[in-house]
Design a protein around this motif. Sequence first.
Motif, short mmCIF file in Angstrom:
data_model
loop_
_atom_site.label_atom_id
_atom_site.label_comp_id
_atom_site.label_asym_id
_atom_site.label_seq_id
_atom_site.Cartn_x
_atom_site.Cartn_y
_atom_site.Cartn_z
N TRP A 20 -12.38 27.36 -27.00
CA TRP A 20 -11.36 28.19 -27.75
C TRP A 20 -9.96 27.83 -26.99
O TRP A 20 -9.51 26.49 -27.15
CB TRP A 20 -11.43 29.71 -27.78
N VAL A 21 -9.38 28.48 -26.02
CA VAL A 21 -8.15 27.95 -25.63
C VAL A 21 -8.23 28.14 -23.92
O VAL A 21 -8.54 27.33 -23.17
CB VAL A 21 -6.75 28.62 -26.13
N GLY A 22 -8.14 29.25 -23.49
CA GLY A 22 -7.96 29.57 -22.15
C GLY A 22 -7.92 31.06 -22.08
O GLY A 22 -7.88 32.03 -23.21
N PRO A 23 -8.12 31.76 -20.79
CA PRO A 23 -8.24 33.24 -20.75
C PRO A 23 -7.33 34.02 -21.60
O PRO A 23 -7.62 34.87 -21.96
CB PRO A 23 -8.00 33.49 -19.00
N ALA A 24 -6.02 33.64 -21.74
CA ALA A 24 -5.18 34.51 -22.19
C ALA A 24 -5.39 34.72 -23.71
O ALA A 24 -5.26 35.86 -24.30
CB ALA A 24 -3.43 33.83 -22.45
N MET A 25 -6.04 33.77 -24.26
CA MET A 25 -6.49 33.70 -25.77
C MET A 25 -7.90 34.18 -25.85
O MET A 25 -8.30 34.91 -26.97
CB MET A 25 -5.81 32.66 -26.33
N ASP A 26 -8.63 33.69 -25.11
CA ASP A 26 -10.27 33.75 -24.95
C ASP A 26 -10.74 35.16 -24.93
O ASP A 26 -11.53 35.84 -25.49
CB ASP A 26 -10.78 33.11 -24.03
N ILE A 27 -9.73 36.15 -24.09
CA ILE A 27 -10.21 37.27 -23.97
C ILE A 27 -10.17 38.21 -25.05
O ILE A 27 -11.10 39.12 -25.31
CB ILE A 27 -9.19 38.02 -22.71
N LYS A 28 -9.33 37.95 -25.84
CA LYS A 28 -9.35 38.89 -27.13
C LYS A 28 -10.51 38.48 -27.97
O LYS A 28 -10.89 39.27 -28.78
CB LYS A 28 -7.75 38.58 -27.91
N MET A 29 -11.27 37.41 -27.78
CA MET A 29 -12.34 37.03 -28.70
C MET A 29 -13.38 37.40 -28.06
O MET A 29 -14.52 37.56 -28.99
CB MET A 29 -12.28 35.46 -28.78
N GLY A 30 -13.70 37.91 -26.62
CA GLY A 30 -14.72 38.51 -26.15
C GLY A 30 -15.93 37.67 -25.95
O GLY A 30 -16.98 38.11 -25.26
N PHE A 31 -15.87 36.35 -25.91
CA PHE A 31 -16.99 35.48 -25.56
C PHE A 31 -17.49 35.65 -24.11
O PHE A 31 -18.61 35.29 -23.93
CB PHE A 31 -16.29 34.05 -25.67
N HIS A 32 -16.58 36.14 -23.22
CA HIS A 32 -17.04 36.20 -21.61
C HIS A 32 -18.18 37.21 -21.83
O HIS A 32 -18.82 37.27 -20.60
CB HIS A 32 -15.90 36.60 -20.96
#
Lengths: 357, 357
Positions: free
Chosen positions: B210-222
């Motif tokens: 996706w992109v990086g932590p700032a934008m990935d965190i909203k997607m929940g992949f982690h």
Amino acid sequence: MKSSIKVLLFVTMLTLLASPAFAAKKVRWKLAMTWSSTLTPFASAPIKMAKMVEEMSGGDFTIRVEGSEKHKAALGILDMVKGGQYDIGHSASYYWKGKEMSTVFFCTVPFGMNADEQYAWFYYGGGMELMEETFAKFKVLSFPGGNSGVQMGGWFKKEINSLADLKGLKMRIPGLAGEVFAKLGVNVTNIAPGELYTSLDRGTIDALEWVGPAMDIKMGFHKIAPYYYTGWHEPATELQFIVNKRKYDRLPDNFKAILKAAMKASSMDMYIENFAGSVDAWSKMKSEYPNIKVKQFPLPVLKAMKKAADELYNSYAAKDANFKKVLESQRAYQKKAREWSTISEYNYIKMSNELKQ
Amino acid sequence: MKSSIKVLLFVTMLTLLASPAFAAKKVRWKLAMTWSSTLTPFASAPIKMAKMVEEMSGGDFTIRVEGSEKHKAALGILDMVKGGQYDIGHSASYYWKGKEMSTVFFCTVPFGMNADEQYAWFYYGGGMELMEETFAKFKVLSFPGGNSGVQMGGWFKKEINSLADLKGLKMRIPGLAGEVFAKLGVNVTNIAPGELYTSLDRGTIDALEWVGPAMDIKMGFHKIAPYYYTGWHEPATELQFIVNKRKYDRLPDNFKAILKAAMKASSMDMYIENFAGSVDAWSKMKSEYPNIKVKQFPLPVLKAMKKAADELYNSYAAKDANFKKVLESQRAYQKKAREWSTISEYNYIKMSNELKQ
């Protein structure tokens, strides 16, 4: 003249005077900078900023930029802006440490944040608010004014292999970095920029630091001192626009917005201009003087420097509440931000360089 | 009505009409962006830009920003700006590779420059001129529009230990990076953003970027894929303002200056907002999901990726003169700039991290 025509002329004049062209007072400001007008890319930030302001306001807001060759008070910028002789200044916040020690944090400190981290701290980590509080007593506003990126550790005539090599070494290195080196036995001196080359050449000093390739190349140090040490002491020197608060408050809202956008855009320009200038200057230096050796100080030396720096910060913090407050804010942010810098920008260069091997 | 009063009213009206307030036409623009209005920090750049333009022009120049939820044409921005349905757009240049392959270079390419290097190339290495030439046929102007910095290599459910682990791996990764991975046997798919989480969770795909932590965190992949790979494929994704050239040329000079300063200042803001957002998001992710493992792809895998990328570039260059021209410009600049990045920003983080050990 007929009375009807007199009335007509009078009303026409009134209408004209009430029209926006007359209502909007022209604003004429003067800016004093620490640098001479030719010391680019530092001087580029205020020069480009003033040009943008003039263009954006259609000439209604102009800023005359004066270098140190004119006002003869390179380190008097804060006083002159505070006193109203100039409306705005361009300098670097660490020059005011004699008046207020915590101002160093709005410029750069040894082993501190890099430019990405520091901008993030300014805009999203509470830095702008701390800067506003700190400068309020001078009745000025302070804004970021461009950044040098990581500055080089300086030019040395001899290699530094151990702490013993620092003892008695004569070096020009100002500010907190000078205080750190002094704690390690370096004989720290200050010498006027115009005399640096000769002093290094004749052995009056053994080493000096300036900025980085873009600015160092004009000074010629690479011709007489072959060891170029990597940076530790000024990881992100932020330049500074200082604005007289009373004058700023009197600006119409659109001129405030124009000034702020111009300061921000010209600051970014200056960072890039300096980076690109260093890319070119380093390439040129290296090809013309292939004997230049880029070195990192040995780890035991760096550890002693870091220890000395931390002791300095802690001793200032013990006697200065604002210093303590800003120090703690930066330390906490740096710790968190460095994790991300390491995973992202740092790791990318590391990986790319490994691929070349 | 007396005739003298009639004359007076008439002249007053003429005077008013000739005054600047009436002479300066108000400009009302519309901007379409690839992103939805809530996809910050990408959407932040045009939103802040429009706000700055309005404030700086005292409300005489306004830009209405419309997200993809309104115009329903996320990847139609270039066409809509070219056609004049919108005056300006905000997107990313690599989305136009189907129309003109060389547009990828004004965004980011696998193993390409980082943000510092790329901005230096744009402004001091001939990049802006090459971008202007490349976009001239679309009758638009293109300006840098913010930067993501180094993007992460993506979220993987299983660790990648060798090239064999890539064979048959189902991954969502678009663009040139997808072409590179496809050459290495990855089963590259594209999936709508709204379906990514479910696809990863159910095993429809094994990995995604996706992109990086700032934008990935909203997607929940982690929460569902523990391996977070460091970046190689989008080292400095530059977003893009696209301006209809005919509309731009008709702007008064001061509005041109206002628009350009606002685009530059808001681009810098976006870069910092994304960096700071990643600092915070990474800190939060790591503390809430301590089992996340940050990994760099093994060197043999990276070498194969680099080789595949170079083969791709060379094959495009062989059949496309403009692609070849921009590729050569970037390769030469990157080689030179990387030397300075390594000595300065890279070495500073390396040294600081060594001190902690």
